[in-house]
Every structure is written in C-alpha cells, then in structure tokens.
Design a protein around this motif. Structure first.
Motif, short mmCIF file in Angstrom:
data_model
loop_
_atom_site.label_atom_id
_atom_site.label_comp_id
_atom_site.label_asym_id
_atom_site.label_seq_id
_atom_site.Cartn_x
_atom_site.Cartn_y
_atom_site.Cartn_z
N TRP A 76 0.83 -1.21 0.00
CA TRP A 76 0.00 0.00 0.00
C TRP A 76 0.86 1.26 0.00
CZ3 TRP A 76 -0.84 4.23 3.16
CH2 TRP A 76 -1.98 5.00 2.85
N ALA A 93 -1.68 -0.33 -7.97
CA ALA A 93 -2.18 -1.29 -6.97
C ALA A 93 -2.75 -2.54 -7.60
CB ALA A 93 -3.24 -0.62 -6.10
N VAL A 149 -5.69 -3.46 -1.83
CA VAL A 149 -4.43 -3.90 -1.22
C VAL A 149 -4.59 -4.35 0.22
CG1 VAL A 149 -2.13 -3.13 -0.52
CG2 VAL A 149 -3.04 -2.49 -2.76
N LEU A 150 -5.28 -3.58 1.04
CA LEU A 150 -5.30 -3.88 2.48
C LEU A 150 -5.86 -5.27 2.82
CD1 LEU A 150 -6.17 -0.46 4.13
CD2 LEU A 150 -3.95 -1.55 3.73
N THR A 210 -6.73 1.20 -2.00
CA THR A 210 -6.81 0.76 -0.59
C THR A 210 -7.71 -0.45 -0.44
OG1 THR A 210 -6.45 3.05 0.13
CG2 THR A 210 -7.39 1.51 1.74
N GLY A 232 -0.04 1.65 -3.44
CA GLY A 232 -1.30 2.31 -3.11
C GLY A 232 -1.19 3.81 -3.20
#
Length: 403
Positions: free
Chosen positions: A31, A87, A53-54, A50, A35
């Motif tokens: 991120w 991302a 990725v998270l 976000t 990101g």
C-alpha cells in the motif's frame, strides 16, 4: 553458502509460523508503494487501491473469499476508472495465493478463469484509439499471459509444498517405525534375558533341590550320620548357587551394556563348560554318560556352541526333574557336515509313586525358539523303550562360521 541456507530456512520457518503478521506487513508495504502511487488517479484511485491492497493481510487465511472480493473491486475499478493502477499488482498476488494455497482444483481453475476474463475486459477498457480493437487484444493478451504465468508459478509452489509435506509425513512414519523397531528389539532382549535367567535358575534350583532332598533323607534315615557326604552335598549346593549367581549377573551386565551383546566373538563357551555342567549334574546324583566331539567347541561359531550348551543344560535339568531315581542320561554332541547334532536321552521311568512331578515348564519351547533363531530344529518326546529323548540340530553356517 551453508550459513545463508540455514538463515533462509530459519526465516522461512519464522514466516510460516506467523502468516497474519507477514501478510499484514506485506499488505502495508504494497500500500505504501503502490497504493500511494495510485493517488495519481485522484482520490477515487486511492480508494480503489486501498480496497484492493489492504485485504491482502488475510490472503492466506481466506484466499477464496479474498479472490472474490478482489475481483469485485476490479470490476468497480473498470467502471469508475479508465486507466490501470499500480495497486493492480494485488490482483496478481491474489491469483498466486489461490494457486499456491488452495487445494480445490475447481477454485484454482476459477481463479484462472477470472484472471483471463479480467484481462480481456481490462484490454477493452484501457485500450485507446486510433487502433482500438488491435490495442485491446494486445493488452488483453499481455495481461492473460502474465496472469497465466503467475497462476502456473503458484501451482508449482503448491506442488512443492505438497511434496514437502508428504516427505515430512513419510519421515515421521519412518521415525515411528524406527522407534517401534527399537521398542521391539528392547522387548526381545528382555524376553531373551528372562528366558536365559529362567534356564539358569531352573537348572541351578533343580540341582539344589535334588541335593537338599537327598541330604534330608540321609539325615533322617542314614545311620550313622556321614559328615563327608553332608559336606559334599553342601559344597555342591554352594558351588551351584555361586555359578548361577555369576551367570545371572552376566545376563544383567549384558542388559546394562547392550553394546557388549553385539560382540561378534560372543560369550566364550568351550568343552570345559560342558564338562562343568555335567559334573554339577552328576554331583546332584544323576548318572550321565557323555560323548562330545571336541571339534564342536573348536571350529564352530560362538552362537552354535552356546546353543549346544543350552540344549544340554535344559535337557539334563528335565531329566533331573522328571526321570525319577536311578535314571541314566546319555549325552552325544557330534559334528556332521554343515551342522552340529545334540542328543540327550534317558532311561528313566518317571517319578516314584507318591512323588509329585514338577509341573510343565517352558524349557522345550524356549529351546525351540533359540534354535529357530539359528535355523535349527528340535525334536523331543518319549522313547519307544522308555525314557525321554531330545535331539537338536544346529546349522554351523547360521552362526556365522564356515562348515
């Protein structure tokens, strides 16, 4: 090189033991790098990056669910953004995760199908004029090849891990088999030691009982009391007890020091040992005639000589127990081509009326088991003319020597 390999193995074990921590750190790094770069597409790009990725922090815990989530976010991205994001590397990582960590072939093929479909959709969404269609297919082909390679690498890794687990399980089974074999060998050693102690004690106590019974009878009926005979009886009892004690201690010493049992020379058994055995039985009051070929104790392996001594000892002990008064035992130990033959016969009529015979023991069974371990054979039973006979044959080659 060896130190770096050991370090890499330690790192691998550490990371496998903490998957959530490692994946969380990986998601955070992706991120921060990819990101934040997606912010070039504006706040919408950052939000999509976000959301993409998270969730990677749980990629190995729930790979199939996160694959569906990633695919849904990618669809939203294609709707709201006309360009790719840095991302999007997260989609490739999810394809690898599913291929490497999901056992279900259907789920893995579903991930590949979703990747190929997403590549085609992305090609048309991200293509530009003037050659829109051609550019769309070029982009789609590039993404499809990339996704297919990622999926293939994941399957290779999964296969390697599967093989590693199989090898680990096989090693565990081998280790358990080794421990079971060690327990079996230890149990067999204890059984053989118990059998050996049984033979020693049975023979020695038989001699002691015969001598003690004879001394008791003489003390009650003989007139006058003969001190010389009494001294001879007591000397035989003491000598027999001391010999038995020394032999039992020898067996216990072998149990305490198992390496001594593996000595190829084996225990030293010679013609003199057979002579001492016969002398002890004669001192107990049994007439014994013996004919032994010295070659048996000079040019045969130690295991064969020990087996011969055990057969003679057990057979003479049985004669003392069961043949009755006035019996005569004949012992023949001879060498034949490739084997040693032992015959122990008696002409006893059994115990006298009113005398309780000794109960059935384990002597013959023990002899058979010992001889079977040397590929030998044992025959025992009543003789046609009266009495009892035992005949044992022990192949010389079974003891490790030459015929």
């Amino acid at each position: 090189m060896e130190q770096s390999t050991v370090f890499a193995a330690r790192v691998d074990r550490w990371s496998r033991g903490r998957p959530l921590l490692v994946d969380g750190l990986l998601a955070g790094v992706i991120w921060l790098v990819f990101g934040l770069l997606s912010l070039l597409a504006g706040p919408t790009g950052l939000a999509v990056a976000t959301a993409t990725v998270l969730p990677l922090a749980w990629r190995r815990k729930r790979p199939a669910a996160l694959l569906a989530w990633t695919a849904a976010v990618f669809v939203v991205q294609l709707v709201v953004l006309p360009i790719p994001l840095p991302a999007n590397i997260a989609q490739a990582l999810m394809i690898y995760t599913v291929a490497a960590h999901v056992a279900s072939l259907a789920v893995r093929l579903g991930a590949l199908g979703a990747a190929l479909a997403g590549s085609l959709a992305a090609g048309f969404r991200w293509s530009t004029a003037p050659d829109y269609t051609r550019n769309a297919f070029v982009i789609a082909a590039f993404l499809a090849v990339f996704a297919g390679l990622i999926w293939l690498i994941g399957n290779v890794v999964r296969g390697r891990e599967t093989n590693t687990r199989a090898l680990g399980e096989a090693y565990a089974r081998l280790e358990e088999s080794r421990r079971q074999r060690e327990r079996f060998l230890a149990q067999r050693e204890r059984v053989e030691a118990a059998r050996e102690i049984h033979d020693i004690v049975a023979h020695s106590l038989t001699v002691v009982v015969v001598q003690a019974d004879g001394a008791e009878y003489a003390a009650e009926h003989a007139q006058p009391w003969d001190r010389t005979d009494a001294r001879a009886v007591l000397a035989t009892i003491g000598r027999t007890a001391r010999t038995a004690l020394a032999e039992v201690r020898g067996v216990i010493d072998v149990l305490r020091d198992p390496e001594g049992a593996d000595d190829p020379a084996g225990p030293s058994v010679g013609l003199a040992d057979l002579g001492r055995l016969v002398a002890a039985v004669r001192a107990a009051g049994l007439r014994v005639e013996i004919r032994a070929d010295p070659a048996v104790f000079e040019r045969t392996p130690a295991a064969v000589r020990l087996a011969v001594l055990r057969v003679v000892r057990e057979s003479l002990t049985n004669v003392l127990k069961h043949a009755g008064a006035g019996a005569t035992a004949r012992v023949v130990v001879e060498r034949t081509p490739g084997a040693v033959r032992v015959r122990v016969e008696d002409d006893g009529a059994g115990p006298a009326p009113g005398v309780v015979a000794a109960g059935p023991g384990h002597g013959l069974g023990g002899m058979r088991e010992r001889l079977r371990a040397l590929d030998g054979a044992l025959a025992a039973g009543p003789r046609p003319g009266g009495g009892f006979g035992v005949e044992a044959t022990v192949p010389v080659a079974a003891g490790g020597g030459r015929p």
